[in-house]
Design a protein around this motif. Structure first.
Motif, mmCIF file in Angstrom:
data_model
loop_
_atom_site.group_PDB
_atom_site.id
_atom_site.type_symbol
_atom_site.label_atom_id
_atom_site.label_comp_id
_atom_site.label_asym_id
_atom_site.label_seq_id
_atom_site.Cartn_x
_atom_site.Cartn_y
_atom_site.Cartn_z
ATOM 1 N N ARG A 174 4.183 -3.634 -46.391
ATOM 2 C CA ARG A 174 3.509 -4.684 -45.627
ATOM 3 C C ARG A 174 2.978 -5.782 -46.537
ATOM 4 O O ARG A 174 3.181 -6.975 -46.287
ATOM 5 C CB ARG A 174 2.371 -4.088 -44.807
ATOM 6 N N SER A 207 2.476 -1.759 -51.095
ATOM 7 C CA SER A 207 3.012 -1.333 -49.799
ATOM 8 C C SER A 207 4.064 -2.319 -49.332
ATOM 9 O O SER A 207 4.093 -3.485 -49.769
ATOM 10 C CB SER A 207 1.896 -1.240 -48.748
ATOM 11 N N CYS A 256 5.514 1.105 -53.922
ATOM 12 C CA CYS A 256 5.187 1.061 -52.495
ATOM 13 C C CYS A 256 5.181 2.442 -51.860
ATOM 14 O O CYS A 256 4.596 2.626 -50.793
ATOM 15 C CB CYS A 256 6.145 0.140 -51.754
ATOM 16 N N ARG A 271 5.896 -7.923 -48.152
ATOM 17 C CA ARG A 271 6.462 -8.913 -47.226
ATOM 18 C C ARG A 271 5.470 -10.053 -46.985
ATOM 19 O O ARG A 271 5.849 -11.230 -46.975
ATOM 20 C CB ARG A 271 6.834 -8.254 -45.900
ATOM 21 N N GLU A 272 4.199 -9.706 -46.796
ATOM 22 C CA GLU A 272 3.184 -10.723 -46.541
ATOM 23 C C GLU A 272 3.062 -11.687 -47.723
ATOM 24 O O GLU A 272 2.930 -12.908 -47.534
ATOM 25 C CB GLU A 272 1.834 -10.049 -46.269
ATOM 26 N N TRP A 296 10.008 -2.296 -51.296
ATOM 27 C CA TRP A 296 11.078 -1.827 -50.411
ATOM 28 C C TRP A 296 11.939 -0.812 -51.154
ATOM 29 O O TRP A 296 11.826 -0.653 -52.374
ATOM 30 C CB TRP A 296 11.937 -3.014 -49.939
#
Length: 241
Positions: free
Chosen positions: A78, A76, A162, A81-82, A140
């Motif tokens: 999220r 995903s 993702c 990025r995390e 992304w």
């Protein structure tokens, strides 16, 4: 069987991300942040070791508290990025805003460069009527990168981890991609640089071929060496499986 479709990985196969030094320099410039040369070199070294650049060098070690997120990072936006901002935060940078700036920079089409033979191979396959897909473990939307470099018109389908909630080597991604191309997997070749992730295509019946994940200047003809275009021209690859 003639080649009717080819699936390509993105990072390390068709495109290569800029160096860690160029990535950090771009983020610093965007933020208007200056650092001493010796500090810049130290930041580059530590960011490289932490694996903070998506598509760049793998981390020397994933910290235990980041391990679960890192393992699922491509499922995903999220988690992606995390994972990568978490890796970057292991390095004490002078500007707190740099962590998000670094992540944003790696999604900029300017941060990516196609391999020298990518366009030639894609156009050659298109000329022979071969369907083309991109299957990527990513967090992304990479389509703007292809558009910016004039290659989007040569791609028939994108299957991004993702957007499907699963990562290569999960065979579902490859099965979905073959379905979008409209061809049975036995007539489709998967080309990638990851001997584990991309090899998952063999589970659905695809032939799998590998290139080396090298800097652009060091791999001028890795895709051409696979002779995909020549094989595609051996027999018509018309519609249908």
């Amino acid at each position: 069987m003639p080649i009717r479709g080819v699936l390509f990985d993105f990072s390390g196969t068709l495109f290569r991300i800029e160096s860690v030094a160029a990535w950090l320099r771009a983020a610093l410039d965007a933020r208007g942040t200056t650092v001493a040369p010796e500090d810049f070199e130290r930041h580059v070294r530590l960011l490289t070791a932490s694996g903070a650049l998506p598509g760049g060098p793998a981390p020397l070690e994933v910290p235990p508290d980041l391990a679960a997120v890192w393992a699922a990072r491509d499922r995903s936006a999220r988690l992606h990025r995390e994972a990568y901002t978490g890796a970057a935060r292991r390095v004490a940078l002078p500007d707190p805003g740099l962590y998000d700036a670094l992540y944003e920079r790696h999604m900029d089409p300017a941060a990516w460069q196609p391999y020298p033979d990518a366009a030639e191979v894609l156009r050659g396959l298109r000329h022979h009527g071969v369907a083309i897909g991109v299957v990527s473990n990513i967090g992304w939307d990479l389509r703007p990168v292809f558009r910016a470099h004039g290659l989007d018109e040569l791609v028939d389908a994108y299957v991004l981890s993702c957007e499907h909630g699963v990562q290569k080597p999960d065979p579902r991604l490859f099965r979905t991609a073959c379905g979008l191309l409209g061809h049975d997997p036995t007539g489709v070749v998967m080309v990638g640089d990851d001997r584990h992730a991309d090899a998952g295509a063999s589970a659905v019946g695809c032939e799998v071929r590998f290139v080396d994940h090298l800097p652009v200047a060091e791999r001028p003809d890795g895709l051409l060496a696979l002779r995909l275009v020549e094989r595609a021209g051996e027999a018509p690859a018309g519609p249908g499986a």
